[in-house]
Design an enzyme around this catalytic site. Structure first.
Site, PDB file in Angstrom:
ATOM      1  N   MET A  43       0.758  -0.967  -0.113  1.00  0.00           N
ATOM      2  CA  MET A  43       0.235  -0.046  -0.005  1.00  0.00           C
ATOM      3  C   MET A  43       0.765   1.280  -0.069  1.00  0.00           C
ATOM      4  O   MET A  43       1.765   1.426   0.898  1.00  0.00           O
ATOM      5  CB  MET A  43      -0.988  -0.080   1.206  1.00  0.00           C
ATOM      6  CG  MET A  43      -1.842  -1.183   1.243  1.00  0.00           C
ATOM      7  SD  MET A  43      -2.922  -1.114   2.799  1.00  0.00           S
ATOM      8  CE  MET A  43      -1.924  -1.743   4.000  1.00  0.00           C
ATOM      9  N   ALA A  44       0.508   2.040  -1.053  1.00  0.00           N
ATOM     10  CA  ALA A  44       1.607   3.167  -1.072  1.00  0.00           C
ATOM     11  C   ALA A  44       1.474   4.305   0.220  1.00  0.00           C
ATOM     12  O   ALA A  44       0.282   4.542   0.414  1.00  0.00           O
ATOM     13  CB  ALA A  44       1.157   3.898  -2.406  1.00  0.00           C
ATOM     14  N   GLN A  66       7.167  -4.672  -5.172  1.00  0.00           N
ATOM     15  CA  GLN A  66       6.329  -4.410  -6.264  1.00  0.00           C
ATOM     16  C   GLN A  66       6.812  -3.224  -7.180  1.00  0.00           C
ATOM     17  O   GLN A  66       7.049  -2.169  -6.657  1.00  0.00           O
ATOM     18  CB  GLN A  66       5.078  -4.222  -5.321  1.00  0.00           C
ATOM     19  CG  GLN A  66       3.867  -4.166  -6.644  1.00  0.00           C
ATOM     20  CD  GLN A  66       2.228  -3.757  -5.947  1.00  0.00           C
ATOM     21  OE1 GLN A  66       2.041  -2.428  -5.610  1.00  0.00           O
ATOM     22  NE2 GLN A  66       1.601  -4.695  -6.045  1.00  0.00           N
ATOM     23  N   CYS A  95      -3.713  -1.369  -8.940  1.00  0.00           N
ATOM     24  CA  CYS A  95      -4.082  -0.032  -8.395  1.00  0.00           C
ATOM     25  C   CYS A  95      -5.068   0.551  -9.230  1.00  0.00           C
ATOM     26  O   CYS A  95      -4.766   0.799 -10.487  1.00  0.00           O
ATOM     27  CB  CYS A  95      -2.610   0.631  -8.211  1.00  0.00           C
ATOM     28  SG  CYS A  95      -2.919   2.297  -7.589  1.00  0.00           S
ATOM     29  N   ASN A 115      -7.956 -11.302  -1.956  1.00  0.00           N
ATOM     30  CA  ASN A 115      -7.684 -10.062  -1.407  1.00  0.00           C
ATOM     31  C   ASN A 115      -8.880  -9.239  -1.489  1.00  0.00           C
ATOM     32  O   ASN A 115      -9.759  -9.224  -2.373  1.00  0.00           O
ATOM     33  CB  ASN A 115      -6.669  -9.116  -2.009  1.00  0.00           C
ATOM     34  CG  ASN A 115      -6.139  -7.575  -1.622  1.00  0.00           C
ATOM     35  OD1 ASN A 115      -6.221  -7.019  -2.425  1.00  0.00           O
ATOM     36  ND2 ASN A 115      -6.312  -7.738  -0.358  1.00  0.00           N
ATOM     37  N   GLY A 116      -9.487  -8.330  -0.354  1.00  0.00           N
ATOM     38  CA  GLY A 116     -10.620  -7.284  -0.497  1.00  0.00           C
ATOM     39  C   GLY A 116     -11.174  -7.700   0.687  1.00  0.00           C
ATOM     40  O   GLY A 116     -12.061  -8.765   0.929  1.00  0.00           O
ATOM     41  N   ASP A 117     -11.355  -6.440   1.563  1.00  0.00           N
ATOM     42  CA  ASP A 117     -12.515  -6.543   2.819  1.00  0.00           C
ATOM     43  C   ASP A 117     -12.345  -7.766   3.719  1.00  0.00           C
ATOM     44  O   ASP A 117     -13.265  -8.218   4.506  1.00  0.00           O
ATOM     45  CB  ASP A 117     -13.919  -6.721   2.193  1.00  0.00           C
ATOM     46  CG  ASP A 117     -14.263  -5.467   1.368  1.00  0.00           C
ATOM     47  OD1 ASP A 117     -13.618  -4.579   1.253  1.00  0.00           O
ATOM     48  OD2 ASP A 117     -15.472  -5.394   0.823  1.00  0.00           O
TER      49      ASP A 117
END
Length: 337
Positions: free
Chosen positions: A17-18, A70, A100, A200-202
């Site tokens: 995560m940037a 990444q 992204c 991935n996700g939630d």
């Protein structure tokens, strides 16, 4: 969970995560149970590699475990060069970002914008895989929009061209982070390919983690926003998967200890002024539950001195441990405090 020659300690991965998964946060999540932590996205543009931001993103000093970096871009040759550059700096896994949804990334036709162009996806994967002798992984979304969920096609391209592991975020590019993640596409991808698939996700709780693993059949889980301000999520999920029991939430003393250590490490890593500013968002995430009216955070966000930030946090938790919430917050944020 196996990625190329690397056997991970478990099947829980911290998402890149940037602006979040810098070295201090990666080290913390690794210590609290993550089997793999992935660095922030690095541009394939060589002109920015010598910037302070890029150097800090490439900093893995003192980190334990496998180093996964990444990279993002849309030019196959530059992506190959970026992969080689990062491997030269110690990367043991190279991850390609095609997930992204940020405008500043997508306007350069990178990130999830690439899902619109499967032939270019293939060229980028081929170039990166050929350029390095370490495992190459890929992170995607389910497609460009809900009418064009082509994650299955991209997954097949990935497998056919040497990708060692595939992360799928259960949203399209158009969905950004809105609505609920869907797992049907991840399940279909897992059934269609033989390489490891990561869901991935939630994933914000141990119970949700178990549900997603069982529903999708995925080999592993990647946790992003669920770890912000709650790095304990990795040990909580591991405990629940192993025992079926919900692990007790961290005590106030542990939250205080971990947060103070994290903020001090952020100060040291970035320097005083920048470190203070970056610490604010992490403190906000940690205190979502405890400072619901955001009274303390309003005061904390005005502090520009590293030592004063730590002093304010120490006072906050000292009072939190001994007084009713409303009284200590009111006192702490008063002009006399």
């Amino acid at each position: 969970m196996q990625i190329g020659p690397y056997a991970l300690e478990n099947n829980l991965i911290l998402a890149p995560m940037a602006g979040v998964t810098d070295r201090p946060f990666r080290q913390l999540c690794k210590r609290l149970g993550a089997g793999l932590v992935v660095s922030e996205m690095l541009s394939s543009n060589p002109r920015v590699w010598d910037s302070d931001k890029s150097r800090q993103r490439m900093d893995h000093e003192g980190e334990e475990g496998v180093r996964s970096v990444q990279i993002a871009g849309s030019d196959p040759e530059l992506m190959a060069q970026a992969a080689q550059f990062n491997v030269g700096n110690g990367a043991q896994i190279v991850d390609i970002n095609m997930g992204c949804p940020a405008k500043k990334v997508n306007k350069k036709l990178a990130g999830s914008a690439l899902l619109q162009d499967p032939p270019l996806v293939e060229k980028i994967i081929q170039a990166v895989v050929k350029a390095v002798d370490v495992p190459v992984t890929l992170k995607i979304r389910t497609g460009w929009n809900v009418e064009n969920r082509n994650g299955l096609l991209i997954a097949q391209i990935a497998q056919d061209n040497g990708i060692q592991s595939l992360v799928v975020h259960g949203r399209t590019k158009a969905c950004m982070y809105k609505g609920d993640a869907e797992y049907d596409t991840i399940k279909a991808i897992k059934q269609a390919v033989s390489i490891p698939v990561v869901a991935n996700g939630d994933i914000t709780s141990a119970q949700k983690a178990k549900h997603v693993l069982e529903y999708t059949g995925a080999d592993a889980l990647m946790i992003g926003r669920g770890a912000q301000g709650h790095p304990w999520i990795f040990r909580e999920i591991l405990h629940y998967l192993q025992t079926g029991q919900v692990l007790a939430a961290p005590s106030i003393d542990e939250v205080s200890s971990v947060l103070l250590e994290h903020v001090a490490n952020v100060h040291q890593f970035y320097g005083g002024i920048k470190g203070c500013r970056i610490a604010r968002k992490h403190v906000g995430w940690y205190l979502t539950e405890h400072d619901q009216q955001k009274l303390f955070r309003a005061k904390f966000n005005a502090i520009e001195d590293a030592g004063q930030q730590l002093d304010a946090l120490t006072m906050y938790f000292d009072k939190l441990a001994g007084e009713p919430a409303l009284s200590f917050v009111s006192e702490l944020v008063s002009p006399a405090a």
